[in-house]
Structures are given as structure tokens and as C-alpha cells.
Design a protein around this motif. Sequence first.
Motif, mmCIF file in Angstrom:
data_model
loop_
_atom_site.group_PDB
_atom_site.id
_atom_site.type_symbol
_atom_site.label_atom_id
_atom_site.label_comp_id
_atom_site.label_asym_id
_atom_site.label_seq_id
_atom_site.Cartn_x
_atom_site.Cartn_y
_atom_site.Cartn_z
ATOM 1 N N TYR A 153 0.842 -1.192 0.000
ATOM 2 C CA TYR A 153 0.000 0.000 0.000
ATOM 3 C C TYR A 153 0.881 1.247 0.000
ATOM 4 O O TYR A 153 0.627 2.211 -0.736
ATOM 5 C CB TYR A 153 -0.917 -0.005 1.230
ATOM 6 C CG TYR A 153 -1.781 1.220 1.347
ATOM 7 C CD1 TYR A 153 -2.969 1.320 0.624
ATOM 8 C CD2 TYR A 153 -1.412 2.294 2.156
ATOM 9 C CE1 TYR A 153 -3.772 2.449 0.708
ATOM 10 C CE2 TYR A 153 -2.201 3.427 2.246
ATOM 11 C CZ TYR A 153 -3.383 3.504 1.520
ATOM 12 O OH TYR A 153 -4.161 4.622 1.602
ATOM 13 N N GLY B 203 -3.886 -10.153 -1.920
ATOM 14 C CA GLY B 203 -3.572 -8.850 -1.340
ATOM 15 C C GLY B 203 -3.185 -7.786 -2.357
ATOM 16 O O GLY B 203 -3.594 -6.627 -2.242
ATOM 17 N N CYS C 257 -5.747 -5.486 -4.316
ATOM 18 C CA CYS C 257 -6.285 -4.212 -3.811
ATOM 19 C C CYS C 257 -5.704 -3.031 -4.568
ATOM 20 O O CYS C 257 -6.250 -1.935 -4.512
ATOM 21 C CB CYS C 257 -5.850 -3.986 -2.369
ATOM 22 S SG CYS C 257 -6.707 -4.967 -1.199
ATOM 23 N N ASP D 144 -12.724 -5.380 -2.389
ATOM 24 C CA ASP D 144 -11.953 -4.426 -1.577
ATOM 25 C C ASP D 144 -11.133 -5.179 -0.537
ATOM 26 O O ASP D 144 -11.110 -6.411 -0.505
ATOM 27 C CB ASP D 144 -12.879 -3.380 -0.939
ATOM 28 C CG ASP D 144 -13.896 -4.018 -0.016
ATOM 29 O OD1 ASP D 144 -13.522 -4.977 0.681
ATOM 30 O OD2 ASP D 144 -15.050 -3.576 -0.003
ATOM 31 N N GLU D 145 -10.459 -4.394 0.312
ATOM 32 C CA GLU D 145 -9.489 -5.008 1.216
ATOM 33 C C GLU D 145 -10.094 -6.043 2.181
ATOM 34 O O GLU D 145 -9.400 -6.929 2.655
ATOM 35 C CB GLU D 145 -8.714 -3.918 1.984
ATOM 36 C CG GLU D 145 -9.540 -2.972 2.828
ATOM 37 C CD GLU D 145 -9.803 -3.521 4.206
ATOM 38 O OE1 GLU D 145 -9.002 -4.327 4.688
ATOM 39 O OE2 GLU D 145 -10.849 -3.155 4.801
ATOM 40 N N ILE E 274 -7.431 -8.969 0.855
ATOM 41 C CA ILE E 274 -6.394 -9.311 1.815
ATOM 42 C C ILE E 274 -6.865 -10.548 2.586
ATOM 43 O O ILE E 274 -8.058 -10.713 2.818
ATOM 44 C CB ILE E 274 -6.139 -8.101 2.753
ATOM 45 C CG1 ILE E 274 -5.624 -6.929 1.907
ATOM 46 C CG2 ILE E 274 -5.155 -8.447 3.850
ATOM 47 C CD1 ILE E 274 -5.436 -5.649 2.677
#
Lengths: 130, 371
Positions: free
Chosen positions: B201, B297, B300, B323-324, B328
Motif C-alpha cells: 500500500y 492482497g 487491492c 476491496d481489502e 487481503i
Amino acid sequence: MTETNELVPSACYTAPDLEKEFMVSTSAERTTNGSTTGPSDYLLRVTEGDYVDKDRSREGKDTRIGRLRGYVTSLQDQVNVFLTTRMNESKQAANEKAEEESIERRVLDEGADTDDDDDDDKDDELIGGS
Amino acid sequence: MVDMDAFAKPGKPYYLALGMEGSANKLGVGVIKHHLGPLDENNRAEILANVRSTYNAPPGQGFLPRDTARHHRNWVVRLVEKALKDSGVKVSDLDCLCFTQGPGMGAPLQSVVVAARTLSQLWELPLVGVNHCIGHIEMGREITGARNPVVLYVSGGNTQVIAYSRQRYRIFGETLDIAIGNCLDRFARTLHIPNDPSPGYNIEQLARKGKHLVELPYTVKGMDLSMSGILEYVDGLAHDLFSGKKSKYLYDEEDGERITVEDLCFSLQENLFSMLVEITERAMAHVDSNQVLIVGGVGCNERLQEMMGIMAGDRNGSIYATDERFCIDNGIMIAHAGLLAYRVGYGNELEDTVCRQKFRTDEVYVKWRDD
């Protein structure tokens, strides 16, 4: 809860040269954060004393399962300390043996070969053998 | 049509499963509900709880097995309690307990398996071992509604292009060395940027500010790709940058400006993602599909989604991403995939619950699909 219902773990280690029993005392003080189950030495070293441990275990409850948790932590500590010592001893013994052999080889080699570097000898052998 | 209800409890109109995930640095617990009958647009799985705790190593460090396993051991009870509380489900109402059996890091996997075995005996619930990759795929399909997509599975430990055929998720292409997330994470370590919330990220945020594209090796090998050499190369550039070297590679060819850390992050992303787009497009052409589902992961990453979207658009197709919460690693995907397996008769005896660091996606017989 009667004493007979208490869950008390034990462990047994068996090797050709040794047998050892690990027991826990139900009257000793219990903890869920053992002496050998903290953050790794590596982590503590690289953070130079600044490591904030957010992953500590919760304090154990005084229930049958909660007490078992404490006993297991104590048992784990005993096993960890015992095995670490044993591994260090065997590592030390192996080192001493290697050292002895290397002295022996050097003494023997000195008569036959003027080259006293062990690594070179190894290289020679490899070349000769291939 | 597969009978999904041969193992339903008499008189109970739904199933409930608790899933536990801990194959890497995330510990996740989820509770899912399926109603009787096959899942479709009108019969969706219900997410009752999905909680997670992430172990983050200090900046410049990766997560090591021992400390990660310790995190999982010390948090698992709290997370299971939270998941049960969030879901409002009684333990006695659960049908099965699902856990990640592999692939992943040995020590973290082991911690979660031990917790799952313990709970299974305490609560007298059957255990279902789940392949982590299958968890991602099934959850992605359920959330996005993509029926039969080409799946791009990109994470810290895995990089695979997968397509379903005759009851197996078959691997079309994959990394030959390190995973894409591992490549990004390790570059983050070189840059000494924080691992919180995740190294990838933070790279993505830096990459947004990059202006110059630095040429990096491009290593697609047929349907596979290799990333370790690219990492080595870009690591070298970063070291030269930090040591103040005046190498010509550290200046942009067009405007002569010095390359920045942001430029390196941007270039690394563009390069790696282009490689992924290439092999994914080829897989789509092979199986004649125009849907891409991105899971894992790295899925994202909005730039990856954008690039994949442009490619899919050119093929009159579309991409599906989550989404996360679901991209993830999480517990709900393990609960979902485990429950699908449970509904067609899968389950593990206690002695068959040993976890496996290597457990390939195509080893699993997908009995719950027959299309």
C-alpha cells in the motif's frame, strides 16, 4: 472443581542416551507469558530495545481451561530451555570433534605435503576426482 | 446439478461455518451463513462476521515465522470471541469449523491448525481443511458474482493465473521464483518505508507521485514470469540513489531530471503489472473468457485494477475485484470455501489436519461445481 478434574499436562522426552519427564506444579504461580515465548531475540536486537510488544498473551483466567493454559506455558518453558541447552551441547561437541580432526589432519598432512592449507587440499582432491 | 444439501441437518434451513486463516502475517476469523439450495444471485452467502489482526514487522524488516506464529497464538482466542460476538451466532448452531491447511508459512499455519483442532474437540464440530488459494477464488466469485472468470491471484506468497476446467482450478501461468507481493514488500524494505498498513500500500502511494518511467527488465517466460531479477535490479538502483552515485541510469533520458524513490516505485509497479496483464490476456484468449477476477492482497492495488480494466475493456470484457475486506487474507473466505466443501461431503479427521506449506491450487477436486 475438584482436584481430580484438573487438567494437568506433562511431557516426556526420549532419546537413545536419555529419558526425561517434564511436570508442572499446580501450586506454582501461573503465567501466560512464558520466559521463552516472548518476541524473538532477532526482533529485540534489530529494534535496539525500542520494540513495543503488542502481541502479548492475555492473562489467564482461573477456570479449568484457563489454568491449563498457564500449565502449558510453564511446561513449554521447561521443554524449550532443556532442548536449547541440549542442542548447544551437541553443537559444541560437534565443533570440538571437528577441531580435533582438523588438528589430526594437519599433523598427518605436514609429513606428506608441504601445502598446509586445508582448503587447497580439498580443491586438489576435487580436481583430482572429477 | 450438484446436490448441495445431501449433508444438511434435518429441519435446519441454513448452514453456519466459522473459518480461521493464518497462512501469513494476517490472522482472520469469519462466520458465514448459506441458505439451503445452490448459491446464486437470489441466494447469496451472508457474511456474519469478518475480523482480522495483522502482524507488522518494524520498518526494514520482513515478518519472520516465529514472531508471526506468536502473534497468531496470542490473538486467536480474542479474535474467535470477537467473531462470535459480531455474528451473534451460538457455537451449538455452527455446522463446521474451517481452517487454512496450506499453502503458507509453516509456523503460522501450524498455530492456527492447533487452535482449530482444539476448538473442534471442545465444541464437537467437524473440521474442514481449506486450500488458501481456493478460499480466495470462491470468495471472489461469491462477492463479485463473476461466474466463470480467469482468476489472477496475486499476493505476498502467490502469483498465479488460474482458469476453471472440469472440476479443477487449473494453473495457466505462475511465477517461477518470488511472488509479486514479495517483490514489492522486499523493495519496501530496501526503501525502509513502514510495513503498516502494508508495504504494498505504501509503495502504491509513492508510485502515484512518480513521473519518470525507468526501464527495468521485463521477464515474461511463455505463460510464466520471473521477478527476482527485476527486484535485484531495482534494489541496485535504489542503493545507488541513496549513496548519491551519479550513474546515467539515475537521470531521466528526456528531461535530465534525477530519478526519485517515487519514480522507482512507479516504474516497478508499471513493469510488474504489465507482465501480469500480458499473461492474463493470453489466458483469457486461451479459454475464451472475457471476465477477469483479481484476488489476493496485491489485488487491492488500484493501478493494477486500472491496467487490467483497460485490457479487459479492449476485449469487450470486464474485471471483477474486491476491496481489502476480501482481497487481503481473511477468515470469511476460508469459512465460505470450507462450507462449500462441507456441503458436498468434505471433512478432515483429526489425523488428516496436518498443514502443508506446499499445497497447489490444482490439487483440490472442486466437487461443488459441475459446469
